[in-house]
Design an enzyme around this catalytic site. Structure first.
Site, PDB file in Angstrom:
ATOM      1  N   ASP A  57      47.550  36.893  38.528  1.00  0.00           N
ATOM      2  CA  ASP A  57      46.223  37.314  38.067  1.00  0.00           C
ATOM      3  C   ASP A  57      45.379  37.809  39.239  1.00  0.00           C
ATOM      4  O   ASP A  57      44.487  38.639  39.057  1.00  0.00           O
ATOM      5  CB  ASP A  57      45.514  36.224  37.272  1.00  0.00           C
ATOM      6  CG  ASP A  57      45.433  34.888  37.975  1.00  0.00           C
ATOM      7  OD1 ASP A  57      46.337  34.566  38.772  1.00  0.00           O
ATOM      8  OD2 ASP A  57      44.473  34.132  37.729  1.00  0.00           O
ATOM      9  N   THR A 113      37.207  32.015  31.344  1.00  0.00           N
ATOM     10  CA  THR A 113      38.460  32.724  31.649  1.00  0.00           C
ATOM     11  C   THR A 113      39.539  32.437  30.617  1.00  0.00           C
ATOM     12  O   THR A 113      40.409  33.274  30.365  1.00  0.00           O
ATOM     13  CB  THR A 113      38.986  32.388  33.054  1.00  0.00           C
ATOM     14  OG1 THR A 113      39.466  31.048  33.101  1.00  0.00           O
ATOM     15  CG2 THR A 113      37.918  32.599  34.113  1.00  0.00           C
ATOM     16  N   ALA A 123      42.938  35.917  31.385  1.00  0.00           N
ATOM     17  CA  ALA A 123      42.503  36.942  32.350  1.00  0.00           C
ATOM     18  C   ALA A 123      42.094  36.334  33.692  1.00  0.00           C
ATOM     19  O   ALA A 123      42.172  36.996  34.731  1.00  0.00           O
ATOM     20  CB  ALA A 123      41.342  37.746  31.764  1.00  0.00           C
ATOM     21  N   HIS A 124      41.632  35.096  33.690  1.00  0.00           N
ATOM     22  CA  HIS A 124      41.266  34.341  34.895  1.00  0.00           C
ATOM     23  C   HIS A 124      40.562  35.169  35.981  1.00  0.00           C
ATOM     24  O   HIS A 124      39.384  35.458  35.873  1.00  0.00           O
ATOM     25  CB  HIS A 124      42.489  33.633  35.474  1.00  0.00           C
ATOM     26  CG  HIS A 124      42.922  32.415  34.711  1.00  0.00           C
ATOM     27  ND1 HIS A 124      42.045  31.495  34.160  1.00  0.00           N
ATOM     28  CD2 HIS A 124      44.166  31.966  34.387  1.00  0.00           C
ATOM     29  CE1 HIS A 124      42.729  30.540  33.546  1.00  0.00           C
ATOM     30  NE2 HIS A 124      44.003  30.797  33.671  1.00  0.00           N
ATOM     31  N   ASP A 125      41.300  35.551  37.049  1.00  0.00           N
ATOM     32  CA  ASP A 125      40.669  36.063  38.267  1.00  0.00           C
ATOM     33  C   ASP A 125      39.893  37.358  38.075  1.00  0.00           C
ATOM     34  O   ASP A 125      38.906  37.596  38.776  1.00  0.00           O
ATOM     35  CB  ASP A 125      41.729  36.263  39.357  1.00  0.00           C
ATOM     36  CG  ASP A 125      42.276  34.938  39.883  1.00  0.00           C
ATOM     37  OD1 ASP A 125      41.635  33.901  39.656  1.00  0.00           O
ATOM     38  OD2 ASP A 125      43.345  34.955  40.521  1.00  0.00           O
TER      39      ASP A 125
END
Length: 321
Positions: A16, A199, A245-247
């Site tokens: 990510d 996230t 999607a996180h980062d």
């Protein structure tokens, strides 16, 4: 003319992380000054090699600096090859030789130098453990007053039921170095925290990733290739046919803050014990007993809601024309 945000990208690539960096470099909204690496998803040598390769692949003309190999006061963790693959970038195999070389300065020095060179202009986007930012503060506390802002991916505050992904209360980046995280969140700069609360609301499902591959050109093909192993982890661990999607949200927040609902108030990080790595906010305006550990600390902005469709469209539209 779009306002361009000068940014330093502090990272432990990471699938990510790679997807967030690819997005950032394809947006006219950003002027990337440097990439700094930190222990986390894998050991510092591996993640730095990944960052150098990504800089080559994305044609980045910026320094890539190696950062902290260990947390501030703890031994290094084992990394998470089961999440990101043995080399950190899913199933991708990097070439034996890379043309790019690392900057001779440690990451904390690059952060200090860039912030001093562009006072009040640089945003730090930190998507790994926060050791490098803590070291920069320790070496030059004055940078806190000179940074435009800090946008970090980490933490979990219980919103939407998201309270931890490596313990019942702790998120991975924070638990990798809680002492550094507490130092960063109590420093006198503007911190925005994109935790699991938002996230894990944003899921790039298999059809979305397939569409990136089919219509996103070389970048879309790369994003799909790097995400396949990561998707497998999400399917095995959560039954999720896609990825969080996180980062990328720490990047998107800088350029599109309207997509997020923020809650303000000081944040402290638990260092040790059963709740090691837990992030706890005392929201402004919520009545309660005095809390000396929080009451003297600066306010942070914690993202508690997100326009999921808006985020997914912004990411995809960057690659699909």
């Amino acid at each position: 003319m779009t306002h361009r945000h000068k940014v330093i990208f502090d990272t432990d690539p990471g699938v990510d992380d790679a997807m967030a960096l690819c997005f950032l470099t394809r947006r006219p909204d950003f002027d990337l000054l440097a990439v700094t690496t930190v222990h986390g998803n894998l050991d510092i040598g591996t993640v730095t090699r990944n960052a150098l390769w990504l800089a080559e692949r994305l044609a980045l003309d910026v320094p890539v600096a190696m950062g902290a190999a260990t947390p501030l006061v703890r031994p290094a963790g084992a990394g998470v090859p089961h999440v990101h693959g043995a080399g950190g970038l899913g199933d991708l195999t990097l070439p034996a030789q890379l043309a790019r070389t690392i900057d001779p300065r440690p990451a904390w020095q690059v952060i200090v130098d860039m912030v001093r060179a562009y006072p009040h202009e640089v945003t730090l986007i930190a998507i790994g453990p926060l050791t490098n930012l803590a070291l920069a503060l320790r070496h030059d506390p004055g940078i806190a007053e000179l940074v435009a802002g800090v946008s970090l991916m980490g933490g979990a505050f219980g919103t939407h039921g998201h309270s931890g992904n490596v313990s019942p209360v702790a998120e991975a980046n924070i638990l990798s170095d809680p002492e550094a995280a507490d130092l960063v969140m109590t420093a006198p700069w503007t911190v925005t925290i994109l935790g699991l609360d938002v996230t894990q609301q944003v899921v790039m499902d298999a059809a979305y990733l397939d569409r990136l591959e089919e219509r996103g050109g070389p970048d879309g093909a790369f994003l799909r290739a790097v995400s396949r192993f990561y998707q497998g982890f999400h399917e095995r661990s959560r039954g999720l046919a896609g990825i969080f999607a996180h980062d990328s949200l720490a990047v998107i927040q800088v350029m599109a803050p309207h997509l997020f609902t923020l809650r303000h108030g000081p944040v402290r990080v638990v260092c040790g014990g059963l709740a090691d790595g837990q992030t706890i906010q005392k929201p402004v305006g919520v009545p309660g007993a005095p809390a000396p550990a929080w009451d003297g600390a600066p306010s942070c902005a914690v993202a508690v809601d997100v326009d999921v469709g808006g985020v997914l469209a912004l990411y995809a539209d960057t690659f699909i024309v």
